[in-house]
Write a protein that holds these residues in place. Structure first.
Motif, mmCIF file in Angstrom:
data_model
loop_
_atom_site.group_PDB
_atom_site.id
_atom_site.type_symbol
_atom_site.label_atom_id
_atom_site.label_comp_id
_atom_site.label_asym_id
_atom_site.label_seq_id
_atom_site.Cartn_x
_atom_site.Cartn_y
_atom_site.Cartn_z
ATOM 1 N N VAL A 190 0.846 -1.203 0.000
ATOM 2 C CA VAL A 190 0.000 0.000 0.000
ATOM 3 C C VAL A 190 0.877 1.246 0.000
ATOM 4 O O VAL A 190 1.829 1.340 0.780
ATOM 5 N N ILE A 191 0.549 2.189 -0.904
ATOM 6 C CA ILE A 191 1.224 3.495 -0.886
ATOM 7 C C ILE A 191 0.180 4.596 -0.638
ATOM 8 O O ILE A 191 -0.976 4.463 -1.049
ATOM 9 N N PRO A 192 0.614 5.682 0.031
ATOM 10 C CA PRO A 192 -0.341 6.727 0.427
ATOM 11 C C PRO A 192 -0.551 7.764 -0.663
ATOM 12 O O PRO A 192 -0.382 8.961 -0.454
ATOM 13 N N VAL A 193 -0.927 7.319 -1.847
ATOM 14 C CA VAL A 193 -1.160 8.221 -2.980
ATOM 15 C C VAL A 193 -2.400 7.733 -3.704
ATOM 16 O O VAL A 193 -2.597 6.521 -3.838
ATOM 17 N N GLY A 194 -3.234 8.656 -4.167
ATOM 18 C CA GLY A 194 -4.438 8.238 -4.878
ATOM 19 C C GLY A 194 -4.908 9.298 -5.838
ATOM 20 O O GLY A 194 -4.164 10.221 -6.179
ATOM 21 N N TYR A 195 -6.163 9.183 -6.250
ATOM 22 C CA TYR A 195 -6.627 10.122 -7.275
ATOM 23 C C TYR A 195 -6.748 11.551 -6.756
ATOM 24 O O TYR A 195 -6.687 12.500 -7.525
ATOM 25 N N GLY A 226 -3.480 8.500 -11.614
ATOM 26 C CA GLY A 226 -4.482 7.779 -12.404
ATOM 27 C C GLY A 226 -5.535 8.692 -13.001
ATOM 28 O O GLY A 226 -6.492 8.219 -13.613
ATOM 29 N N VAL A 227 -5.381 10.002 -12.809
ATOM 30 C CA VAL A 227 -6.352 10.956 -13.353
ATOM 31 C C VAL A 227 -5.879 11.370 -14.732
ATOM 32 O O VAL A 227 -4.746 11.798 -14.901
ATOM 33 N N GLY A 271 -14.609 -7.282 -17.749
ATOM 34 C CA GLY A 271 -13.724 -7.525 -16.610
ATOM 35 C C GLY A 271 -12.246 -7.580 -16.975
ATOM 36 O O GLY A 271 -11.412 -7.988 -16.170
ATOM 37 N N ILE A 272 -11.905 -7.202 -18.206
ATOM 38 C CA ILE A 272 -10.489 -7.186 -18.607
ATOM 39 C C ILE A 272 -10.043 -5.728 -18.700
ATOM 40 O O ILE A 272 -10.559 -4.963 -19.508
ATOM 41 N N TYR A 273 -9.087 -5.347 -17.840
ATOM 42 C CA TYR A 273 -8.668 -3.950 -17.805
ATOM 43 C C TYR A 273 -7.324 -3.769 -18.485
ATOM 44 O O TYR A 273 -6.324 -4.297 -18.010
ATOM 45 N N LEU A 274 -7.324 -3.065 -19.580
ATOM 46 C CA LEU A 274 -6.068 -2.760 -20.272
ATOM 47 C C LEU A 274 -5.556 -1.423 -19.740
ATOM 48 O O LEU A 274 -6.308 -0.636 -19.196
ATOM 49 N N GLY A 275 -4.286 -1.213 -19.925
ATOM 50 C CA GLY A 275 -3.724 0.092 -19.570
ATOM 51 C C GLY A 275 -3.792 0.381 -18.085
ATOM 52 O O GLY A 275 -3.841 1.532 -17.666
ATOM 53 N N GLN A 276 -3.813 -0.689 -17.254
ATOM 54 C CA GLN A 276 -3.765 -0.478 -15.807
ATOM 55 C C GLN A 276 -2.457 0.236 -15.469
ATOM 56 O O GLN A 276 -1.417 -0.059 -16.053
ATOM 57 N N GLU A 277 -2.534 1.188 -14.545
ATOM 58 C CA GLU A 277 -1.330 1.937 -14.173
ATOM 59 C C GLU A 277 -0.284 0.996 -13.560
ATOM 60 O O GLU A 277 -0.640 -0.006 -12.937
ATOM 61 N N SER A 278 0.987 1.340 -13.722
ATOM 62 C CA SER A 278 2.006 0.606 -12.990
ATOM 63 C C SER A 278 3.012 1.606 -12.414
ATOM 64 O O SER A 278 3.073 2.764 -12.841
ATOM 65 N N VAL A 279 3.766 1.122 -11.432
ATOM 66 C CA VAL A 279 4.766 1.970 -10.778
ATOM 67 C C VAL A 279 6.109 1.264 -10.915
ATOM 68 O O VAL A 279 6.178 0.181 -11.491
ATOM 69 N N SER A 280 7.149 1.875 -10.365
ATOM 70 C CA SER A 280 8.463 1.254 -10.458
ATOM 71 C C SER A 280 9.067 1.122 -9.054
ATOM 72 O O SER A 280 9.088 2.086 -8.287
ATOM 73 N N ILE A 281 9.520 -0.109 -8.719
ATOM 74 C CA ILE A 281 10.160 -0.345 -7.422
ATOM 75 C C ILE A 281 11.509 -1.000 -7.680
ATOM 76 O O ILE A 281 11.574 -2.053 -8.312
ATOM 77 N N LYS A 282 12.566 -0.390 -7.195
ATOM 78 C CA LYS A 282 13.942 -0.898 -7.398
ATOM 79 C C LYS A 282 14.166 -1.293 -8.862
ATOM 80 O O LYS A 282 14.736 -2.339 -9.160
ATOM 81 N N ARG A 328 1.073 12.531 -13.421
ATOM 82 C CA ARG A 328 1.040 13.610 -14.427
ATOM 83 C C ARG A 328 1.344 14.939 -13.751
ATOM 84 O O ARG A 328 0.660 15.307 -12.800
ATOM 85 N N ARG A 329 2.316 15.679 -14.293
ATOM 86 C CA ARG A 329 2.756 16.863 -13.568
ATOM 87 C C ARG A 329 1.682 17.946 -13.401
ATOM 88 O O ARG A 329 1.563 18.519 -12.328
ATOM 89 N N THR A 330 0.888 18.182 -14.428
ATOM 90 C CA THR A 330 -0.123 19.237 -14.267
ATOM 91 C C THR A 330 -1.269 18.781 -13.375
ATOM 92 O O THR A 330 -2.062 19.604 -12.925
#
Ligand SMILES: *Cc1c(COP(=O)(O)O)cnc(C)c1O
Length: 394
Positions: A276-281, A286-287, A312-323, A358-360
């Motif tokens: 779990v990370i403390p970041v959301g919409y 993801g916006v 029920g098939i989700y394409l383009g699900q967000e991903s993050v980077s760890i190590k 997204r920066r903006t």
């Protein structure tokens, strides 16, 4: 202490600025567009850095944004590109902000306030050539010249227009806008309004039309390390100043088949760990801005994607980077909580995660940390509505 933050590499911004200036036509200068808090990076910090590197002009959308820069010691030219309300004229004129004037009522307000103050207003004339938002219409250009010639307290210093389709590389539309702009300048000249600074290029036009650089190019996107669209990639060597990060706060093993998050749209495919990370919409994760399909194929892709989601098939699900590993977001992104499916990756709470924020869209309440020469030189966070340094990071 903040468990989510954004590292901003000011050296990368300086690098981008120098890369841009190296491609400028002689006689032209960069007007750094730092609207919307420099696209989320921090207008004051970015403007300060560029001003120390010789940048002579900045542009923002609102008077308020311009005043923030002035009050933080930015002495260079600051152009307010958006329309200016009567209530904001006085302070703008007193602080020597350059004002975009885009219709006769604004012109009149500006003249009235400037004459009351006994101080000339520095104005840039915005011509409407095809953007369809603001600006004097073609049929008004002659009258504009006559009105300006009479105005005692108006000092026209610039003339500009904004391109609607430069990023799409629609060269015939863009060319027409340019020609109309030049016609406007000619009409003003004939009416006795000349020696105006001309500026038309945004990032896309800067790259595609070097012959249009004129006195200034108004650049935002390239400065912050992005291209206006993928078609421009590689035209400059840009660096990305932006890294959004969060710390993992919680890790848990779950069996195959476990549901995750709202609507249970995600189910684990094997025994795995969730983090779990403390970041959301609410932070902007993801916006996406509402994108209009660019052609039929794009439209078909959107339809297919939505249809699969229904199944029920989700394409383009967000991903993050760890190590250095790509890790998928599991399920719907929450307001301030996101769950990650770690798979075989072994991670402890406290580990840092890089988030594609997204920066903006990134919420200004997320801590910004500023780096120069690889040294942390400042930070800022908004707490209880007030911008302040986070003592944990000073
Ligand atoms: C935002 C903006 C720019 C900068 O555009 P980029 O493509 O981000 O470089 C230039 N001119 C006007 C009027 C703008 O609003």
């Amino acid at each position: 202490m903040s468990d989510a933050w954004i590292d901003i590499d000011l050296d990368a911004i300086i690098h981008n600025y120098e890369e841009i200036t190296a491609h400028l036509q002689s006689g032209s200068k960069v007007m750094a567009v730092v609207k919307a808090d420099a696209y989320g990076l921090g207008a004051v910090e970015v403007a300060r850095t560029l001003s120390q590197r010789g940048c002579e002009a900045f542009a923002v959308t609102t008077v308020e944004e311009g005043l923030i820069l002035r009050h933080h010691g930015i002495k260079e030219m600051i152009l307010v590109m958006g329309p200016v309300s009567l209530g904001n004229m006085e302070e703008a004129i007193l602080e020597d902000l350059h004002l975009s004037i885009s219709d006769f009522s604004m012109l009149k307000n500006c003249e009235t306030v400037a004459s009351r103050l006994g101080k000339k207003a520095l104005i840039h004339l915005k011509l409407e050539t095809g953007m369809g938002r603001t600006g004097f219409l073609e049929k008004e250009w002659e009258e504009l010249a006559t009105t300006l010639a009479r105005g005692e307290y108006l000092e026209p210093v610039g003339v500009f227009t904004h391109l609607a389709r430069a990023a799409q590389r629609d060269s015939s539309y863009t060319q027409k806008q340019y020609e109309k702009f030049q016609e406007g300048i000619e009409i003003l000249r004939e009416g006795g309004i000349h020696n105006l600074m001309q500026h038309i290029c945004n990032s896309a036009a800067f790259l595609d039309y070097p012959q249009w650089h004129h006195d200034f190019v108004r650049i935002g996107t390239l400065l912050i390390g992005h291209f206006p669209s993928p078609a421009f990639k590689g035209k400059l060597n840009l660096k990305d100043p932006w890294t959004a990060k969060a710390r993992i706060l919680h890790v848990r093993q779950v069996p195959k088949g476990a549901y995750v998050g709202y609507q249970s749209i995600y189910r684990t495919k094997k025994d795995t760990s969730l983090a779990v990370i403390p970041v959301g919409y609410a932070d902007g994760f993801g916006v996406q801005p509402h994108l209009v399909p660019q052609g039929l194929w794009d439209f078909i892709k959107i339809v297919i994607k939505n249809f699969l989601a229904l199944c029920g098939i989700y394409l383009g699900q967000e991903s993050v980077s760890i190590k250095g590993h790509k890790v998928k977001v599991a399920g719907k992104i929450g307001m301030q909580i996101t769950v990650l499916d770690l798979g075989d990756l072994s991670v402890e709470p406290g580990e840092e995660v890089i988030i594609p924020l997204r920066r903006t869209q990134a919420n200004p309440r997320i801590l910004r940390r500023y780096w120069l020469n690889k040294r942390l030189i400042g930070n800022r966070i908004i707490k209880e509505g007030i911008s302040q340094p986070d003592p944990e990071y000073v």
